[in-house]
Motif scaffolding. Structure first.
Motif, mmCIF file in Angstrom:
data_model
loop_
_atom_site.group_PDB
_atom_site.id
_atom_site.type_symbol
_atom_site.label_atom_id
_atom_site.label_comp_id
_atom_site.label_asym_id
_atom_site.label_seq_id
_atom_site.Cartn_x
_atom_site.Cartn_y
_atom_site.Cartn_z
ATOM 1 N N CYS A 296 0.808 -1.220 0.000
ATOM 2 C CA CYS A 296 0.000 0.000 0.000
ATOM 3 C C CYS A 296 0.843 1.273 0.000
ATOM 4 N N ILE A 297 2.170 1.135 0.124
ATOM 5 C CA ILE A 297 3.066 2.286 0.185
ATOM 6 C C ILE A 297 3.296 2.845 -1.216
ATOM 7 N N PHE A 298 3.441 4.184 -1.297
ATOM 8 C CA PHE A 298 3.747 4.776 -2.603
ATOM 9 C C PHE A 298 4.891 5.772 -2.499
ATOM 10 N N ASP A 299 5.541 5.999 -3.640
ATOM 11 C CA ASP A 299 6.499 7.078 -3.832
ATOM 12 C C ASP A 299 5.812 8.171 -4.633
ATOM 13 N N LEU A 300 6.224 9.411 -4.398
ATOM 14 C CA LEU A 300 5.564 10.558 -5.005
ATOM 15 C C LEU A 300 6.585 11.522 -5.572
ATOM 16 N N LYS A 301 6.370 11.987 -6.794
ATOM 17 C CA LYS A 301 7.202 13.012 -7.411
ATOM 18 C C LYS A 301 6.313 14.083 -8.025
ATOM 19 N N THR A 302 6.807 15.307 -8.057
ATOM 20 C CA THR A 302 6.131 16.380 -8.786
ATOM 21 C C THR A 302 7.052 16.865 -9.896
ATOM 22 N N ARG A 303 6.453 17.284 -11.007
ATOM 23 C CA ARG A 303 7.203 17.769 -12.149
ATOM 24 C C ARG A 303 6.413 18.869 -12.858
ATOM 25 N N PHE A 328 3.441 4.279 -7.585
ATOM 26 C CA PHE A 328 4.132 5.520 -7.918
ATOM 27 C C PHE A 328 3.119 6.568 -8.369
ATOM 28 N N ILE A 329 3.242 7.769 -7.798
ATOM 29 C CA ILE A 329 2.408 8.903 -8.184
ATOM 30 C C ILE A 329 3.304 9.968 -8.786
ATOM 31 N N VAL A 330 2.954 10.449 -9.951
ATOM 32 C CA VAL A 330 3.631 11.617 -10.513
ATOM 33 C C VAL A 330 2.566 12.678 -10.753
ATOM 34 N N ASP A 341 -2.925 17.210 -13.721
ATOM 35 C CA ASP A 341 -2.531 15.904 -14.277
ATOM 36 C C ASP A 341 -1.803 15.128 -13.186
ATOM 37 N N ILE A 342 -2.533 14.265 -12.493
ATOM 38 C CA ILE A 342 -1.981 13.467 -11.393
ATOM 39 C C ILE A 342 -2.198 12.001 -11.732
ATOM 40 N N ARG A 343 -1.103 11.253 -11.822
ATOM 41 C CA ARG A 343 -1.180 9.872 -12.275
ATOM 42 C C ARG A 343 -0.789 8.920 -11.146
ATOM 43 N N VAL A 344 -1.716 8.052 -10.800
ATOM 44 C CA VAL A 344 -1.510 7.036 -9.769
ATOM 45 C C VAL A 344 -1.334 5.707 -10.472
#
Length: 477
Positions: A296-303, A328-330, A341-344
Motif C-alpha cells: 500500500c506504500i507509494f512514492d511521489l514526485k512532482t514535475r 508511484f504517483i507523478v 494531471d496526477i497519475r496514480v
C-alpha cells in the motif's frame, strides 16, 4: 529566521531519454564531483580500492531481491526534543476533489532528517523501532543494515555512473551497518524549486494517531545476493487500497469546499519547531499509529508539465527497486502550482523490467556489497568508511583516528543480544518513555534546476530515507 523543514522531499534535475535506463557505459560522467569536506572529515588509511570494471571478474550469480517483508517503522515528530512514534504511520493519500493552486516551496530542507534530528547516532531510532516491533528479532542472522541512500550510491557506482559519495561502516555483532554521511548533519538541499512539499501537504493527511509527524521511516527485510538485508527508507504515503498493476487514475474533478480550504491551509503552514537538535542526550519514544502493508506504500514526485513530456522513469526505477515499492504517483503542475494531471500507477512490472534490463549492473552491485561486508567483518577496528569522489574508483578506508560509532554502547549491547527470546520489550507498559543514548532519496520531488533538459544529469541517490536521491546528496533512495 529561516524555517528548517525536517523533510527529505528534495530532488534533482530531470534526465531525459533513457527508457528503462539499461546498461550505462563505463564510466559515465554526469556532473562535477562534489567536494567533500576533508578538513572536517579527514580520510583514514586506505584498505582496498575498487573500479567498476573490477567487479565483473567474479559476479554473484543470483542477484535478485526475494522474500521482502515489512519489519518495523517510525515517525519523526515535529518537536524540539527528538521524538519518534513507533510504529507510526505514513500520511494517507487524500486527493482534492478539484485542483487548487498551491504555493511554491519555501524554507530549507534537510538532506538527511534522521541525522538532522539526532546527529550523534542517526541509526539509533531505526534500531529502537526494530527491537520494539519484535523483541525476539534475530539480529544475528542480519548481514547488512543500510538505508536507501547508501545502497543507491553503491548501485549507481556498480552501474558505471559517476557520482561522489561517502558513508561510514561499522560491524555490530554479526551485522554490518552502513551509515549515511553528509558534510554536516544539518546540511540542506540547495536551490529548491517547485512544489515537492506543498503538494503532499495538500494531497496527503497525517491521521490523528500520528498527528504532528514530519516523516515516516520504514524498514523492510529481504534477501539479496546471498545477504540478509535490512533497509530503511522514507515513505511518502499510503493508499487504503493498493492500485491494481498498470492502473492509472487521473485526479478527481468534483469541487469540495472543505478540500480546497484544507489545501490552502496546508500550503500556508510553516513548521518553525522542526529544528535539528545539536547535542541530544535522550531520544523520546512514543507508541502510536499502526503498521501499513508494503503493497500500500507509494512514492511521489512532482514535475512541471509545461513541456508536455513525461517524467523519465529510468531515474525512478532504481529507487523503487531498492525500496521494493510498486506504487508511484507523478503529479504535473502548470508552473504556477496548479496540478491538473496526477497519475496514480502500479509500476511493479516496469520495475521488474528495469531490473531485467540492468541485470549485469545489479550483479556487480551484489558483488560489491558482498566484498564490502567481507572486508568489514575481517577488519580489526570494525570502523570503516566507503568513499567515491566522482571517478571510477571506490575506496574502503579505516575511519580517521577514533572514528564515529553507529550506535551508543547500550544500544550496541541490545542489538548484539537481540536473538530469539533474549531481549524483552523495553518500557513499563506506558505509551511513552525516554531512552538515553549517551550522546530513507532526499527524494526528487523538487524542481532543483531550471535546466531540466540536461540529458546528462543523473539523480543523486543520497533519503534515505528519502530524499538528494542521489532518500537522498540530491537524491535519496
Amino acid at each position: 529566521m529561516a524555517t528548517f523543514l525536517g523533510s527529505s522531499r528534495g530532488g534533482f534535475a530531470l534526465r531525459r531519454g533513457r527508457g528503462r535506463g539499461g546498461r550505462a557505459p563505463f564510466f559515465t560522467t554526469t556532473r562535477k564531483p562534489m567536494e567533500p569536506d576533508l578538513e572536517k572529515h579527514p580520510l583514514g588509511d586506505l584498505i582496498k580500492e575498487f573500479h567498476s570494471s573490477d567487479l565483473s571478474s567474479k559476479l554473484i550469480d543470483l542477484a535478485e531481491i526475494s522474500d521482502c517483508q515489512y519489519v518495523a517503522s517510525y515517525n519523526w515528530l515535529n518537536d524540539e526534543v527528538p521524538t519518534i512514534v513507533i510504529p507510526g504511520k505514513p500520511p494517507q493519500w487524500t486527493p482534492l476533489h478539484a485542483p487548487q493552486r498551491l504555493k511554491e516551496d519555501s524554507g530549507q530542507y534537510f538532506r538527511d532528517p534522521n541525522a538532522a534530528k539526532y546527529p550523534d547516532y542517526p541509526m539509533a531510532p531505526v534500531v529502537h523501532a526494530v527491537v520494539e516491533a519484535d523483541p525476539e528479532f534475530d539480529a544475528a542472522s542480519t548481514d547488512l543494515f543500510a538505508c536507501g541512500s547508501t545502497l543507491g550510491n553503491l548501485l549507481r557506482f556498480a552501474r558505471g555512473i559517476d557520482k561522489a559519495f561517502r558513508f561510514n561502516v561499522e560491524v555490530v555483532g554479526e551485522t554490518v551497518f552502513f551509515i549515511r554521511k553528509e558534510n554536516h548533519p544539518k546540511e540542506v538541499i540547495k536551490d529548491i524549486r517547485g512544489f515537492g512539499h506543498t503538494f503532499p501537504e495538500a494531497y496527503t493527511t497525517w491521521e490523528h494517531s500520528v498527528e504532528g509527524s514530519e516523516t515516516h521511516q520504514r524498514i523492510v527485510r529481504y534477501e539479496f545476493g546471498g545477504l540478509d538485508c535490512l533497509v530503511r527508507f522514507e515513505s511518502d504515503g499510503y493508499f487504503r487500497e493498493a492500485p491494481a498493476v498498470n492502473h492509472t487514475a487521473p485526479a478527481k474533478t468534483t469541487v469540495n469546499q472543505d478540500d480546497l480550504l484544507h489545501a490552502f491551509q496546508s500550503a500556508a503552514i510553516s513548521h518553525p519547531s522542526n529544528t535539528a537538535i545539536s547535542k541530544p542526550d535522550a531520544l523520546k519514544i512514543k507508541h502510536g499509529g499502526s503498521a501499513v502493508p508494503q503493497q500500500c506504500i507509494f512514492d511521489l514526485k512532482t514535475r512541471s508539465g509545461r513541456r508536455k513530456r513525461d517524467i523519465d522513469m529510468s531515474d525512478i526505477y532504481p529507487a523503487l527497486w531498492i525500496k521494493q515499492i510498486s506504487n508511484f504517483i507523478v503529479a504535473y503542475h502548470d508552473g504556477s502550482g496548479l496540478f491538473e494531471d496526477i497519475r496514480v500507477q502500479n509500476v511493479k512490472n516496469d520495475v521488474q523490467a528495469w531490473a531485467g534490463d540492468n541485470r549485469d549492473g545489479i550483479r556487480r552491485f551484489a558483488t560489491l556489497l558482498d566484498r564490502i561486508v567481507d572486508i568489514a567483518r575481517s577488519n580489526a577496528s570494525k570502523l570503516l568508511e566507503v568513499c567515491c569522489f566522482g571517478t571510477d574508483r571506490l575506496e574502503i578506508r579505516n575511519q580517521y583516528e577514533d572514528g564515529v560509532h553507529a550506535l551508543p554502547a547500550d544500544l550496541v549491547d541490545r542489538w548484539k543480544k537481540t536473538k530469539m527470546g533474549v531481549v524483552s520489550a523495553q518500557g513499563d507498559g506506558s505509551d511513552e518513555f525516554e531512552h538515553g543514548d549517551g550522546g530513507i532519496g532526499v527524494d526528487d520531488r523538487y524542481d532543483l534546476d531550471t535546466n531540466s533538459d540536461d540529458s546528462s544529469s543523473e539523480p543523486d541517490y543520497t533519503a534515505c530515507s528519502a530524499h538528494d536521491c542521489g532518500y537522498c546528496g540530491k537524491c535519496t533512495y
